[in-house]
Scaffold this active site. Structure first.
Site, PDB file in Angstrom:
ATOM      1  N   HIS A 157      32.628  43.931  68.570  1.00 24.83           N
ATOM      2  CA  HIS A 157      31.261  44.474  68.531  1.00 24.83           C
ATOM      3  C   HIS A 157      31.213  45.827  69.231  1.00 24.83           C
ATOM      4  O   HIS A 157      32.138  46.187  69.953  1.00 24.83           O
ATOM      5  CB  HIS A 157      30.279  43.515  69.223  1.00 24.83           C
ATOM      6  N   LYS A 161      26.974  45.821  73.567  1.00 22.10           N
ATOM      7  CA  LYS A 161      26.642  44.386  73.500  1.00 22.10           C
ATOM      8  C   LYS A 161      26.861  43.757  74.871  1.00 22.10           C
ATOM      9  O   LYS A 161      27.887  43.974  75.508  1.00 22.10           O
ATOM     10  CB  LYS A 161      27.501  43.695  72.437  1.00 22.10           C
TER      11      LYS A 161
HETATM   12  P1  NAD Z   1      18.703  46.308  71.869  1.00 20.35           P
HETATM   13  O1  NAD Z   1      18.978  46.336  73.334  1.00 20.35           O
HETATM   14  O2  NAD Z   1      18.939  47.540  71.055  1.00 20.35           O
HETATM   15  O3  NAD Z   1      17.181  45.864  71.612  1.00 20.35           O
HETATM   16  C1  NAD Z   1      16.504  44.883  72.369  1.00 20.35           C
HETATM   17  C2  NAD Z   1      15.067  45.353  72.515  1.00 20.35           C
HETATM   18  O4  NAD Z   1      14.298  44.297  73.126  1.00 20.35           O
HETATM   19  C3  NAD Z   1      14.939  46.598  73.441  1.00 20.35           C
HETATM   20  O5  NAD Z   1      14.225  47.609  72.772  1.00 20.35           O
HETATM   21  C4  NAD Z   1      14.210  46.054  74.637  1.00 20.35           C
HETATM   22  O6  NAD Z   1      13.388  47.015  75.274  1.00 20.35           O
HETATM   23  C5  NAD Z   1      13.378  44.923  73.994  1.00 20.35           C
HETATM   24  N1  NAD Z   1      12.848  43.966  74.976  1.00 20.35           N
HETATM   25  C6  NAD Z   1      13.414  43.547  76.132  1.00 20.35           C
HETATM   26  N2  NAD Z   1      12.560  42.753  76.791  1.00 20.35           N
HETATM   27  C7  NAD Z   1      11.431  42.679  76.046  1.00 20.35           C
HETATM   28  C8  NAD Z   1      10.189  42.015  76.216  1.00 20.35           C
HETATM   29  N3  NAD Z   1       9.905  41.292  77.315  1.00 20.35           N
HETATM   30  N4  NAD Z   1       9.245  42.116  75.229  1.00 20.35           N
HETATM   31  C9  NAD Z   1       9.491  42.866  74.134  1.00 20.35           C
HETATM   32  N5  NAD Z   1      10.656  43.545  73.932  1.00 20.35           N
HETATM   33  C10 NAD Z   1      11.603  43.438  74.881  1.00 20.35           C
HETATM   34  O7  NAD Z   1      19.543  45.082  71.299  1.00 20.35           O
HETATM   35  P2  NAD Z   1      19.890  44.739  69.773  1.00 20.35           P
HETATM   36  O8  NAD Z   1      21.228  45.284  69.409  1.00 20.35           O
HETATM   37  O9  NAD Z   1      18.708  45.035  68.904  1.00 20.35           O
HETATM   38  O10 NAD Z   1      20.084  43.155  69.885  1.00 20.35           O
HETATM   39  C11 NAD Z   1      19.059  42.319  70.392  1.00 20.35           C
HETATM   40  C12 NAD Z   1      19.578  40.888  70.428  1.00 20.35           C
HETATM   41  O11 NAD Z   1      19.829  40.432  69.105  1.00 20.35           O
HETATM   42  C13 NAD Z   1      20.902  40.708  71.194  1.00 20.35           C
HETATM   43  O12 NAD Z   1      20.874  39.455  71.844  1.00 20.35           O
HETATM   44  C14 NAD Z   1      21.949  40.701  70.078  1.00 20.35           C
HETATM   45  O13 NAD Z   1      23.131  40.023  70.434  1.00 20.35           O
HETATM   46  C15 NAD Z   1      21.172  39.952  69.020  1.00 20.35           C
HETATM   47  N6  NAD Z   1      21.634  40.152  67.645  1.00 20.35           N
HETATM   48  C16 NAD Z   1      21.577  39.056  66.843  1.00 20.35           C
HETATM   49  C17 NAD Z   1      21.910  39.159  65.518  1.00 20.35           C
HETATM   50  C18 NAD Z   1      21.746  37.939  64.641  1.00 20.35           C
HETATM   51  O14 NAD Z   1      21.980  38.029  63.418  1.00 20.35           O
HETATM   52  N7  NAD Z   1      21.318  36.795  65.205  1.00 20.35           N
HETATM   53  C19 NAD Z   1      22.343  40.378  64.992  1.00 20.35           C
HETATM   54  C20 NAD Z   1      22.386  41.493  65.836  1.00 20.35           C
HETATM   55  C21 NAD Z   1      22.006  41.373  67.171  1.00 20.35           C
END
Ligand code: NAD
Length: 270
Positions: A157, A161
């Protein structure tokens, strides 16, 4: 048919922005709320100002879900504590929730399970259709090959991450166990860092995480025995694949009874 009304939490994040872009292009979906963490620079601003979307959208980024929310589905791609908190709020407001956030453990997991007693929940480590097919293929391969094969799982990744190994790698491990004998005493060995740990045993399944640059997500499961090796690989080249799957799940979940559902059910794979 009226579009499904959704709320996206973590809208400024990498996944949040993909979800936003795809939602706005989909006539079957309507964005009614968008959340970011308290203090984030997008909070209090129209999405048209901060995310460069059309002015008519009229959604102001908030930090909390409104009690009078009109959302039919809540989508969370944030971070573990937040995801479990959102599950509780959604349970109170009777709004189904799709959770993509990974790295959820202990109490956070329990909170999500408790929410599923009141609302339908999908918490998937990977919403890509291809990866969900891979889960099935790995289970079938494990069953057909048997446990005389050494199995190793490697995931890669991007360097931002936070959790490791990926939720998808852990789910692939479960697929291997399902195909083998689940209670036969296998253990996951995360990396092999310790010196003098001895040779690999037949009961271990290695799980290894690589973090580099902008890799969206790659997973390979190796099945190896003297003389041959099978490698089952999935490579995601765009986050759109996860976002498309999550939005498909969002449409599917409306009207379901409370409970924990899987992406395999959404895709008709089980
Ligand atoms: P990122 O850090 O770019 O985005 C996360 C966002 O959540 C940020 O903008 C942050 O400010 C916001 N956030 C944090 N606390 C918050 C709150 N209390 N209320 C509202 N927003 C809040 O991360 P990302 O790459 O977008 O990934 C997010 C999550 O999704 C990670 O856990 C990642 O591993 C997961 N993910 C899952 C999949 C899947 O298919 N299940 C795919 C990609 C990423």
């Amino acid at each position: 048919m009226n579009p499904t009304r959704i709320c996206i939490a973590g809208v400024a994040g990498r996944m949040g922005q993909c979800l936003l872009a795809l939602t706005l292009k989909d006539p079957e979906l309507k964005l009614v709320e968008a959340l970011e963490r308290r203090g984030h620079k997008w909070v209090g601003h129209h999405l048209s100002e901060v995310a460069g979307v059309e002015k008519g959208l009229g959604v102001v980024v908030d930090s909390d879900l409104h009690h009078e929310s009109t959302a039919q589905v809540f989508i969370d791609f944030t971070e573990p504590v937040t995801a479990s908190f959102h599950a509780k709020v959604c349970a109170d407001l009777k709004i189904p929730i799709i959770i993509g956030t990974t790295g959820v453990v202990g109490d956070e997991k329990d909170r999500i399970a408790r929410a599923a007693e009141h609302i339908p929940v999908i918490h998937a480590p990977n919403f890509s259709v291809g990866v969900n097919v891979l889960f099935k293929l790995v289970e079938q391969a494990a069953e057909a090959l048997g446990d005389s094969y050494d199995v190793e799982i490697v995931e890669a990744h991007h360097n931002q991450k936070e959790d490791a190994p990926s939720g998808t790698a852990l789910r692939l491990y479960q697929s291997v166990l399902k195909g083998f004998e689940p209670n036969a005493g296998y253990t996951a060995v995360h990396g092999r860092s310790s010196f003098n740990r001895g040779v690999r045993t037949k009961k271990e399944i290695g799980i290894h995480a690589i973090r580099m640059a902008d890799v969206v997500g790659e997973h390979t499961v190796y099945f190896a025995i003297g003389g041959e090796r099978i490698e089952l690989t999935h490579k995601a080249s765009s986050r759109d694949t996860f976002a498309r799957g999550a939005l498909r799940a969002a449409k599917w979940i409306v009207g379901k009874d409370p409970g924990m559902y899987t992406m395999a059910q959404v895709l008709g794979l089980e």
